[in-house]
Design a protein around this motif. Structure first.
Motif, PDB file in Angstrom:
ATOM      1  N   GLY A  61     -50.439 -15.610  -7.782  1.00  0.00           N
ATOM      2  CA  GLY A  61     -50.559 -15.475  -9.226  1.00  0.00           C
ATOM      3  C   GLY A  61     -49.506 -16.175 -10.055  1.00  0.00           C
ATOM      4  O   GLY A  61     -49.458 -16.008 -11.277  1.00  0.00           O
ATOM      5  N   PHE A  62     -48.664 -17.002  -9.429  1.00  0.00           N
ATOM      6  CA  PHE A  62     -47.638 -17.711 -10.172  1.00  0.00           C
ATOM      7  C   PHE A  62     -48.163 -19.052 -10.692  1.00  0.00           C
ATOM      8  O   PHE A  62     -49.092 -19.639 -10.123  1.00  0.00           O
ATOM      9  N   GLY A  66     -44.034 -23.391 -11.743  1.00  0.00           N
ATOM     10  CA  GLY A  66     -42.905 -22.475 -11.679  1.00  0.00           C
ATOM     11  C   GLY A  66     -42.922 -21.474 -12.812  1.00  0.00           C
ATOM     12  O   GLY A  66     -43.703 -21.555 -13.751  1.00  0.00           O
ATOM     13  N   GLY A  67     -42.033 -20.491 -12.679  1.00  0.00           N
ATOM     14  CA  GLY A  67     -41.921 -19.444 -13.688  1.00  0.00           C
ATOM     15  C   GLY A  67     -42.409 -18.117 -13.150  1.00  0.00           C
ATOM     16  O   GLY A  67     -42.653 -17.944 -11.947  1.00  0.00           O
ATOM     17  N   SER A  68     -42.576 -17.175 -14.057  1.00  0.00           N
ATOM     18  CA  SER A  68     -43.090 -15.861 -13.679  1.00  0.00           C
ATOM     19  C   SER A  68     -44.615 -15.886 -13.726  1.00  0.00           C
ATOM     20  O   SER A  68     -45.228 -16.902 -14.067  1.00  0.00           O
ATOM     21  N   ARG A  69     -45.223 -14.759 -13.418  1.00  0.00           N
ATOM     22  CA  ARG A  69     -46.686 -14.691 -13.476  1.00  0.00           C
ATOM     23  C   ARG A  69     -47.217 -14.795 -14.901  1.00  0.00           C
ATOM     24  O   ARG A  69     -48.406 -15.043 -15.103  1.00  0.00           O
ATOM     25  N   ASP A  70     -46.357 -14.624 -15.896  1.00  0.00           N
ATOM     26  CA  ASP A  70     -46.775 -14.733 -17.289  1.00  0.00           C
ATOM     27  C   ASP A  70     -46.815 -16.174 -17.778  1.00  0.00           C
ATOM     28  O   ASP A  70     -47.382 -16.450 -18.830  1.00  0.00           O
ATOM     29  N   ASP A  97     -41.114  -7.397 -10.311  1.00  0.00           N
ATOM     30  CA  ASP A  97     -40.601  -8.643 -10.866  1.00  0.00           C
ATOM     31  C   ASP A  97     -40.979  -9.764  -9.911  1.00  0.00           C
ATOM     32  O   ASP A  97     -41.350  -9.524  -8.754  1.00  0.00           O
ATOM     33  N   GLY A  98     -40.878 -10.985 -10.376  1.00  0.00           N
ATOM     34  CA  GLY A  98     -41.173 -12.116  -9.510  1.00  0.00           C
ATOM     35  C   GLY A  98     -40.925 -13.423 -10.223  1.00  0.00           C
ATOM     36  O   GLY A  98     -40.938 -13.500 -11.458  1.00  0.00           O
ATOM     37  N   PHE A  99     -40.693 -14.471  -9.440  1.00  0.00           N
ATOM     38  CA  PHE A  99     -40.460 -15.793 -10.033  1.00  0.00           C
ATOM     39  C   PHE A  99     -40.682 -16.849  -8.963  1.00  0.00           C
ATOM     40  O   PHE A  99     -40.340 -16.665  -7.794  1.00  0.00           O
ATOM     41  N   PHE A 100     -41.285 -17.955  -9.401  1.00  0.00           N
ATOM     42  CA  PHE A 100     -41.452 -19.128  -8.543  1.00  0.00           C
ATOM     43  C   PHE A 100     -40.541 -20.215  -9.108  1.00  0.00           C
ATOM     44  O   PHE A 100     -40.768 -20.710 -10.215  1.00  0.00           O
ATOM     45  N   LEU A 164     -40.536 -10.351  -5.953  1.00  0.00           N
ATOM     46  CA  LEU A 164     -40.939 -11.396  -5.023  1.00  0.00           C
ATOM     47  C   LEU A 164     -40.467 -12.719  -5.609  1.00  0.00           C
ATOM     48  O   LEU A 164     -40.893 -13.110  -6.699  1.00  0.00           O
ATOM     49  N   TYR A 165     -39.590 -13.413  -4.884  1.00  0.00           N
ATOM     50  CA  TYR A 165     -38.988 -14.639  -5.389  1.00  0.00           C
ATOM     51  C   TYR A 165     -39.251 -15.786  -4.404  1.00  0.00           C
ATOM     52  O   TYR A 165     -38.854 -15.717  -3.244  1.00  0.00           O
ATOM     53  N   LEU A 166     -39.933 -16.801  -4.890  1.00  0.00           N
ATOM     54  CA  LEU A 166     -40.293 -17.965  -4.087  1.00  0.00           C
ATOM     55  C   LEU A 166     -39.487 -19.150  -4.605  1.00  0.00           C
ATOM     56  O   LEU A 166     -39.641 -19.561  -5.765  1.00  0.00           O
ATOM     57  N   LEU A 167     -38.611 -19.695  -3.767  1.00  0.00           N
ATOM     58  CA  LEU A 167     -37.681 -20.730  -4.184  1.00  0.00           C
ATOM     59  C   LEU A 167     -37.915 -22.015  -3.405  1.00  0.00           C
ATOM     60  O   LEU A 167     -37.887 -22.015  -2.171  1.00  0.00           O
TER      61      LEU A 167
END
Length: 255
Positions: A61-62, A66-70, A97-100, A164-167
């Motif tokens: 859903g990211f 990049g960025g958050s799901r929003d 929370d989460g971020f790509f 969940l953080y995807l880097l």
């Protein structure tokens, strides 16, 4: 034992015809299982580690850039079709929370944050905008920080935990000292319930105790000890005897 991870693994449902399915990371993929709150995807350029991470992010859903799901902006629709062919195996917990974060398009994310800050989301006053930046981005616009500072500000201030953080190659903008700062932050957050999946070339980051290191190469995908990775071996070989390595590389006499 019930897994406490947000993502337990990735399955390839079906193969397509595009170039992405010829990449080693995808060609050998049937099912990849995660057992640690921090997983590293490592390998040579072109093996497909960033492509696989991108597919996990999009499927989760990211925004592809990049960025958050929003975040729903798009400057260039270049992400691969792999996300449509995989299943992300989710755990029973859900992240709050989460971020790509991807190095190659971070400028675009910073621009989107700037636009959000000035669009009324933060408020019309200068004080409201300052509060917006202080809450998540270290007190000032990401564009008014150096590349490395903005990366670290995001991780230190925007990553709120239980996420969940995807880097993707987060070391690209960071000095060795700042990589150690990032390493400590990842360790702290992972102990407190967050999960990280990271594509990287950085031996410093890969050294995180307890992390799983998945090596992607022409032979497949394997989880191996940190000190058995080529990244560790080559770096150690160079640092142990740089004169000899430079002689081998450049063909010049030892200094």
């Amino acid at each position: 034992m019930i897994s406490k991870l947000f993502i337990n693994g990735v399955k390839l449902r079906e193969r397509g015809e595009g170039y992405v399915f010829s990449l080693p990371a995808v060609r050998h993929l049937s099912q990849l299982s995660f057992s640690s709150p921090v997983s590293f995807l490592v390998g040579e350029n072109g093996t497909g580690k960033s492509t696989l991470l991108e597919a996990i992010a999009v499927n989760s859903g990211f925004n592809p850039e990049g960025g958050s799901r929003d975040f729903r902006f798009s400057t260039s629709d270049t992400h691969s079709e792999l996300a449509d062919h995989i299943t992300v195996v989710k755990g029973i917990r859900r992240p709050t929370d989460g971020f790509f974060l991807r190095a190659e398009s971070f400028y675009n994310v910073a621009s989107e944050v700037e636009q959000l800050a000035g669009s009324g989301l933060a408020g019309d006053s200068e004080a409201a905008m300052q509060s917006f930046y202080e809450g998540s981005y270290g007190g000032k616009s990401l564009h008014r920080q150096s590349h490395g500072e903005s990366f670290l500000s995001l991780v230190l201030h925007r990553f709120r935990g239980n996420g969940l953080y995807l880097l993707d190659e987060p070391e690209a903008a960071l000095s060795p000292t700042r990589q150690m700062t990032l390493l400590a932050r990842i360790h702290e957050m992972a102990k407190n319930g967050s999960q990280f999946i990271i594509a990287t070339h950085a031996p410093i980051l890969m050294s995180l105790p307890g992390a799983d290191v998945f090596v992607l190469d022409e032979e497949g995908i394997s989880c191996i000890p940190y000190k058995e990775t080529e990244h560790y071996a080559v770096t150690k070989l160079f640092l142990d005897d740089p004169d000899r390595m430079l002689h081998e590389l450049l063909g010049e006499p030892d200094r």
